[in-house]
Design a protein around this motif. Structure first.
Motif, PDB file in Angstrom:
ATOM      1  N   ALA A   1      12.605  -2.970   3.032  1.00  9.86           N
ATOM      2  CA  ALA A   1      11.775  -4.117   3.405  1.00  9.86           C
ATOM      3  C   ALA A   1      11.523  -5.007   2.198  1.00  9.86           C
ATOM      4  CB  ALA A   1      10.454  -3.638   3.984  1.00  9.86           C
ATOM      5  N   SER A   2      11.303  -4.378   1.064  1.00 11.59           N
ATOM      6  CA  SER A   2      11.040  -5.136  -0.151  1.00 11.59           C
ATOM      7  C   SER A   2      12.276  -5.925  -0.587  1.00 11.59           C
ATOM      8  CB  SER A   2      10.596  -4.162  -1.239  1.00 11.59           C
ATOM      9  OG  SER A   2      10.361  -4.840  -2.420  1.00 11.59           O
TER      10      SER A   2
ATOM     11  N   PRO B   1       3.059   1.515  -7.048  1.00 11.64           N
ATOM     12  CA  PRO B   1       1.648   1.576  -6.634  1.00 11.64           C
ATOM     13  C   PRO B   1       1.399   2.652  -5.575  1.00 11.64           C
ATOM     14  CG  PRO B   1       2.381  -0.700  -6.705  1.00 11.64           C
ATOM     15  CD  PRO B   1       3.604   0.150  -6.921  1.00 11.64           C
ATOM     16  N   GLN B   2       2.356   2.802  -4.655  1.00 14.70           N
ATOM     17  CA  GLN B   2       2.186   3.843  -3.635  1.00 14.70           C
ATOM     18  C   GLN B   2       2.407   5.223  -4.230  1.00 14.70           C
ATOM     19  OE1 GLN B   2       3.842   3.110   0.349  1.00 14.70           O
ATOM     20  NE2 GLN B   2       4.529   1.144  -0.411  1.00 14.70           N
TER      21      GLN B   2
ATOM     22  N   ARG C   1       5.345 -12.150   8.241  1.00 21.10           N
ATOM     23  CA  ARG C   1       5.734 -11.999   6.839  1.00 21.10           C
ATOM     24  C   ARG C   1       7.125 -12.581   6.610  1.00 21.10           C
ATOM     25  NH1 ARG C   1       6.180  -6.045   4.178  1.00 21.10           N
ATOM     26  NH2 ARG C   1       7.870  -5.861   5.670  1.00 21.10           N
TER      27      ARG C   1
ATOM     28  N   HIS D   1      -0.345  -0.273   1.001  1.00 18.77           N
ATOM     29  CA  HIS D   1      -1.391  -0.367  -0.018  1.00 18.77           C
ATOM     30  C   HIS D   1      -1.897  -1.797  -0.197  1.00 18.77           C
ATOM     31  CE1 HIS D   1       2.410  -1.300  -1.832  1.00 18.77           C
ATOM     32  NE2 HIS D   1       1.843  -1.738  -2.933  1.00 18.77           N
ATOM     33  N   MET D   2      -1.359  -2.721   0.590  1.00 18.36           N
ATOM     34  CA  MET D   2      -1.789  -4.124   0.478  1.00 18.36           C
ATOM     35  C   MET D   2      -2.476  -4.549   1.778  1.00 18.36           C
ATOM     36  SD  MET D   2       1.565  -5.954  -1.070  1.00 18.36           S
ATOM     37  CE  MET D   2       2.445  -5.346  -2.491  1.00 18.36           C
TER      38      MET D   2
ATOM     39  N   GLN E   1      10.791  -5.697  -9.366  1.00 15.45           N
ATOM     40  CA  GLN E   1       9.653  -6.140  -8.544  1.00 15.45           C
ATOM     41  C   GLN E   1       9.372  -5.126  -7.446  1.00 15.45           C
ATOM     42  OE1 GLN E   1      11.357  -9.938  -7.483  1.00 15.45           O
ATOM     43  NE2 GLN E   1       9.957 -11.053  -8.828  1.00 15.45           N
TER      44      GLN E   1
ATOM     45  N   GLU F   1       7.425  -1.361   8.383  1.00 13.48           N
ATOM     46  CA  GLU F   1       7.562  -1.382   6.936  1.00 13.48           C
ATOM     47  C   GLU F   1       6.670  -2.417   6.258  1.00 13.48           C
ATOM     48  OE1 GLU F   1       8.827   1.091   5.754  1.00 13.48           O
ATOM     49  OE2 GLU F   1      10.328   1.780   7.183  1.00 13.48           O
TER      50      GLU F   1
ATOM     51  N   PHE G   1       3.631  -3.114   3.720  1.00 15.60           N
ATOM     52  CA  PHE G   1       3.278  -2.331   2.536  1.00 15.60           C
ATOM     53  C   PHE G   1       1.869  -1.783   2.723  1.00 15.60           C
ATOM     54  CE2 PHE G   1       6.151  -5.765   0.760  1.00 15.60           C
ATOM     55  CZ  PHE G   1       7.287  -4.999   0.956  1.00 15.60           C
TER      56      PHE G   1
ATOM     57  N   PHE H   1      11.917  -4.725  10.813  1.00 12.30           N
ATOM     58  CA  PHE H   1      12.446  -3.375  10.941  1.00 12.30           C
ATOM     59  C   PHE H   1      11.821  -2.619  12.111  1.00 12.30           C
ATOM     60  CE2 PHE H   1      12.998  -4.725   6.626  1.00 12.30           C
ATOM     61  CZ  PHE H   1      14.208  -4.184   6.241  1.00 12.30           C
TER      62      PHE H   1
ATOM     63  N   GLN I   1      10.606   1.279   3.006  1.00 13.56           N
ATOM     64  CA  GLN I   1       9.756   0.403   2.193  1.00 13.56           C
ATOM     65  C   GLN I   1      10.610  -0.355   1.181  1.00 13.56           C
ATOM     66  OE1 GLN I   1       5.980   0.121   1.765  1.00 13.56           O
ATOM     67  NE2 GLN I   1       6.383   0.403   3.923  1.00 13.56           N
TER      68      GLN I   1
ATOM     69  N   VAL J   1       2.936 -11.715  -0.995  1.00 12.05           N
ATOM     70  CA  VAL J   1       3.510 -11.160  -2.221  1.00 12.05           C
ATOM     71  C   VAL J   1       4.913 -11.713  -2.505  1.00 12.05           C
ATOM     72  CG1 VAL J   1       4.315  -9.028  -1.079  1.00 12.05           C
ATOM     73  CG2 VAL J   1       4.010  -9.054  -3.531  1.00 12.05           C
TER      74      VAL J   1
ATOM     75  N   TYR K   1       5.732  -3.602  -7.504  1.00 13.11           N
ATOM     76  CA  TYR K   1       4.739  -4.040  -6.515  1.00 13.11           C
ATOM     77  C   TYR K   1       4.682  -3.138  -5.287  1.00 13.11           C
ATOM     78  CZ  TYR K   1       4.924  -8.294  -9.304  1.00 13.11           C
ATOM     79  OH  TYR K   1       4.899  -9.190 -10.330  1.00 13.11           O
ATOM     80  N   VAL K   2       5.781  -2.463  -4.981  1.00  7.91           N
ATOM     81  CA  VAL K   2       5.825  -1.721  -3.720  1.00  7.91           C
ATOM     82  C   VAL K   2       5.872  -0.201  -3.938  1.00  7.91           C
ATOM     83  CG1 VAL K   2       7.131  -1.348  -1.594  1.00  7.91           C
ATOM     84  CG2 VAL K   2       6.914  -3.647  -2.533  1.00  7.91           C
TER      85      VAL K   2
END
Lengths: 230, 244
Positions: A133-134, A151-152, B149, B91-92, A143, B87, B89, B83, A130, B100, A147-148
């Motif tokens: 990816a962010s 929150p999780q 995305r 929660h979105m 950020q 991956e 997100f 990936f 995660q 985002v 944002y990622v």
């Protein structure tokens, strides 16, 4: 057995118990929870930092505070904070902090350590992918956290965070050692004035258990609503 | 567009990449293949700085990735990456996943980001899923959203790290379809994959890696058409993977 109990003492004093005592307890609980979670989350980020001095400092603080009984911390802060404040601003007289502020600082600093460990587990429960990816999308560290990851982490840890808050709610009763009128403090004042210790403490126990039971149920409901769909 | 010069990388004492040199030109579709643990994924992740490397240099559209002064987030926002495990997100919603980074990184307005995101979502054929959460989609659908995305950021090239390896066999096709379309539209792509059919059909170059080294780097027709000229390790790999 209950023949010589006088439960009227509750009827006579409930306004004082709830509007003075319980109001203080709840206010302190809520504010210490919010403060504790914020400070705890920052501590958790520090603990997980790849910059060694920061993570060691945060880790040392958390482990130190967690190994001291809460009553001791309450005493220390209550008597020390005025002097520390005076030292910081360079005043001759100890700074007047006030019972509520002193307690609030104590509880935030203390509970932050427990919230920190919860948030640390929460952050680590979010997979490394995660974060990759962010980052790959161009988000920077803050950020990505904001944002990622967080929150999780919050969603995963909500039950534990709120369970810790129930513990905090009970811990607040310890401020009665400073003769502060929280719920237990108020009850013991009335109990000693009227000589009705057993009745009063039975009532206090009942109120605490009812509230904690209600809170736990709320936690379960909330958990269902905000859980991440997998 | 991507220039990889003598890149070496170590995990402690263990060397994962040894002197890797290759380049990807604009419009190229390059497939990277090789046995597990050969460093394919690591190599592709060094390109946008997700994996640091200790030696060599990577230049991406004129900017050095290894230079500590490089603004990595900005550079990464111009390179799409997909990936193995999607991956997204969790929660979105799908739409939030698409917007985002556009909003927070590129500073686009919410309407513009939404419009862009939904355009690409439509292109991967999932516009009807825009309000769902990733957990409500199948693996293939999630991977297509992940591709959308990446595309919504208007990248100069796309990197794929085993995009179909975690999918049920049934869903591999739908993801490959999207990738084929993308390649035919001229997108520059570098793709770690074991899908040899895909490699043969759309790639113009194949890189074969083994033990952290680039063993083969040649045009696709040569790679598949003339197996006898290949290095022993690549020949071996090909004969196994193409046996079924």
């Amino acid at each position: 057995m209950f023949a010589n109990f006088d439960f009227n003492v509750i009827e006579r004093s409930w306004r004082y118990l709830f509007f003075d005592g319980m109001a203080f307890t709840l206010e302190l609980t809520v504010m210490a929870m919010l403060g504790g979670i914020i400070v705890g989350t920052l501590l958790a980020l520090c603990r997980l930092s790849s910059f060694k001095p920061v993570s060691m400092l945060a880790g040392g603080y958390v482990n130190l505070v967690r190994s001291i009984p809460l009553v001791l911390v309450i005493f220390w802060f209550y008597f020390l904070v005025p002097y520390i404040g005076a030292w910081v601003i360079g005043a001759k007289e100890p700074v007047k902090v006030g019972a509520f502020s002193s307690c609030l600082i104590t509880f935030i600093m203390f509970e932050a350590c427990y919230y920190c460990e919860i948030m640390r587990a929460g952050i680590q429960s979010v997979s490394r992918g995660q974060v990759s990816a962010s980052y790959a999308l161009g988000l920077n560290y803050w950020q990505t956290m904001g944002y990622v990851v967080l929150p999780q982490a919050f969603r995963n840890m909500t039950p534990v965070l709120l369970t810790q808050t129930v513990v905090l709610f009970q811990d607040v009763s310890l401020v009665y050692v400073l003769s502060i009128t929280d719920f237990v403090g108020a009850a013991s004042k009335v109990a000693q004035r009227d000589g009705r210790l057993v009745e009063m403490y039975l009532f206090v126990a009942l109120v605490y258990s009812l509230l904690c039971y209600a809170l736990s149920n709320l936690v379960a409901k909330l958990q269902k609503r905000i859980a991440i769909i997998r | 567009m991507i220039q990889i010069n003598n890149v070496s990388k170590w995990y402690g004492d263990f060397q994962v990449l040894t002197d890797c040199t290759t380049s990807v030109k604009k419009g190229d579709v390059v497939v990277v293949c090789g046995p597990s643990g050969s460093g394919k994924s690591t190599l592709i992740k060094t390109i946008n700085g997700l994996e640091p490397f200790q030696k060599g240099d990577i230049v991406l559209d004129g900017i050095s990735v290894g230079d500590p002064k490089t603004n990595l987030p900005k550079l990464r926002s111009r390179v799409g990456m997909v990936f193995q495990n999607f991956e997204l997100f969790p929660h979105m919603t799908v739409t939030q996943n698409l917007t985002v980074a556009q909003i927070k990184v590129l500073g686009r307005s919410e309407e513009l980001a939404r419009e862009k995101g939904l355009k690409y979502l439509d292109r991967v054929g999932l516009i009807s899923q825009k309000d769902k959460f990733p957990g409500q989609l199948s693996g293939g659908q999630q991977q297509r959203v992940a591709i959308a995305r990446g595309l919504a950021m208007d990248p100069i090239c796309m990197l794929f790290d085993e995009p179909t390896s975690a999918l049920d066999p049934e869903m591999v096709g739908e993801v490959l379809d999207v990738m084929v379309k993308l390649a035919q539209e001229g997108m520059t792509m570098m793709c770690v994959t074991h899908e040899m059919g895909f490699a043969r059909k759309v790639s113009n170059r194949v890189i074969f890696m083994d033990e952290g080294k680039i063993v083969e780097d040649c045009v696709t027709t040569e790679f598949f058409g003339n197996p006898d000229a290949r290095a022993e390790r690549a020949k071996n790999f090909l004969s196994k993977i193409l046996a079924y």
